[in-house]
Design an enzyme around this catalytic site. Structure first.
Site, PDB file in Angstrom:
ATOM      1  N   ASN A   3      -6.582  -7.106  -3.968  1.00  0.00           N
ATOM      2  CA  ASN A   3      -5.945  -6.992  -2.651  1.00  0.00           C
ATOM      3  C   ASN A   3      -6.788  -7.548  -1.515  1.00  0.00           C
ATOM      4  OD1 ASN A   3      -5.168  -4.143  -4.241  1.00  0.00           O
ATOM      5  ND2 ASN A   3      -3.454  -5.357  -3.505  1.00  0.00           N
ATOM      6  N   ILE A   7      -7.357  -8.388   3.901  1.00  0.00           N
ATOM      7  CA  ILE A   7      -6.932  -7.269   3.064  1.00  0.00           C
ATOM      8  C   ILE A   7      -5.410  -7.170   3.080  1.00  0.00           C
ATOM      9  CG2 ILE A   7      -7.100  -4.765   2.718  1.00  0.00           C
ATOM     10  CD1 ILE A   7      -9.625  -4.978   4.665  1.00  0.00           C
ATOM     11  N   CYS A   8      -4.843  -6.978   1.895  1.00  0.00           N
ATOM     12  CA  CYS A   8      -3.405  -6.711   1.796  1.00  0.00           C
ATOM     13  C   CYS A   8      -3.227  -5.234   1.480  1.00  0.00           C
ATOM     14  CB  CYS A   8      -2.769  -7.571   0.706  1.00  0.00           C
ATOM     15  SG  CYS A   8      -0.984  -7.354   0.626  1.00  0.00           S
ATOM     16  N   ILE A   9      -2.820  -4.498   2.497  1.00  0.00           N
ATOM     17  CA  ILE A   9      -2.543  -3.069   2.337  1.00  0.00           C
ATOM     18  C   ILE A   9      -1.352  -2.748   3.236  1.00  0.00           C
ATOM     19  CG2 ILE A   9      -4.286  -2.444   4.061  1.00  0.00           C
ATOM     20  CD1 ILE A   9      -4.792   0.137   2.459  1.00  0.00           C
ATOM     21  N   ASP A  32       0.787  -5.982  -5.237  1.00  0.00           N
ATOM     22  CA  ASP A  32       0.747  -6.461  -3.855  1.00  0.00           C
ATOM     23  C   ASP A  32      -0.526  -7.298  -3.647  1.00  0.00           C
ATOM     24  OD1 ASP A  32       1.808  -6.711  -1.333  1.00  0.00           O
ATOM     25  OD2 ASP A  32       1.039  -4.810  -0.587  1.00  0.00           O
TER      26      ASP A  32
END
Length: 151
Positions: free
Chosen positions: A78, A85-87, A119
């Protein structure tokens, strides 16, 4: 509005720091630019690692999410090569003004514990995570030792 809210959150962080996380302004002159650090939980593949972050608050915070990047290299599905950051929590369409920076820090510590391969920003790392967990964890440990001040 943003400055007052950020100052209040800074006071709250000092009184009740989240477990395994810290953050503060880089300087007294710029309350919108912070640095942070995450310490990986001992139950995480990232244990022993301390990961540095940059945190940029937009002028219209809390109505827009802060921009947060890892400055420590990390092998994580992620997080991409430049630290992005992918959150879900930080996505503009998901962000809620009631979310505080402490909540974000807690979520990032949780992301070290529980990557979300569906994700992913790094599909090759997500593939290793899903298909060969021992290889994923071995690579994580190598990167922690090399980049994240591991003991």
């Amino acid at each position: 509005m943003a400055l007052r809210r950020i100052q209040k959150e800074l006071v709250d962080l000092a009184k009740n720091p989240p477990l395994n996380a810290s953050a503060q302004p880089v300087s007294d002159d710029d309350i919108l630019h912070w640095k942070g650090a995450l310490t990986a939980p001992d139950t995480s593949a990232y244990k022993g690692g301390t990961f540095q972050l940059t945190i940029e608050f937009p002028p219209d915070y809390p109505f827009k999410p802060p921009s947060i990047k890892f400055t420590t290299k990390i092998y994580h599905p992620n997080v991409d090569d430049d630290g992005t950051i992918c959150i879900g929590l930080l996505k503009t369409e998901v962000w809620k003004p009631s979310t505080k920076i402490a909540d974000v820090l807690i979520a990032l510590v949780d992301l070290l514990q529980n990557p979300v391969p569906e994700d992913a920003l790094q599909s090759s790392i997500a593939q290793v995570y899903n298909s060969d967990r021992p290889v994923f964890e071995k690579t994580v440990r190598e990167w922690v030792k090399k980049y994240a001040n591991s003991k």
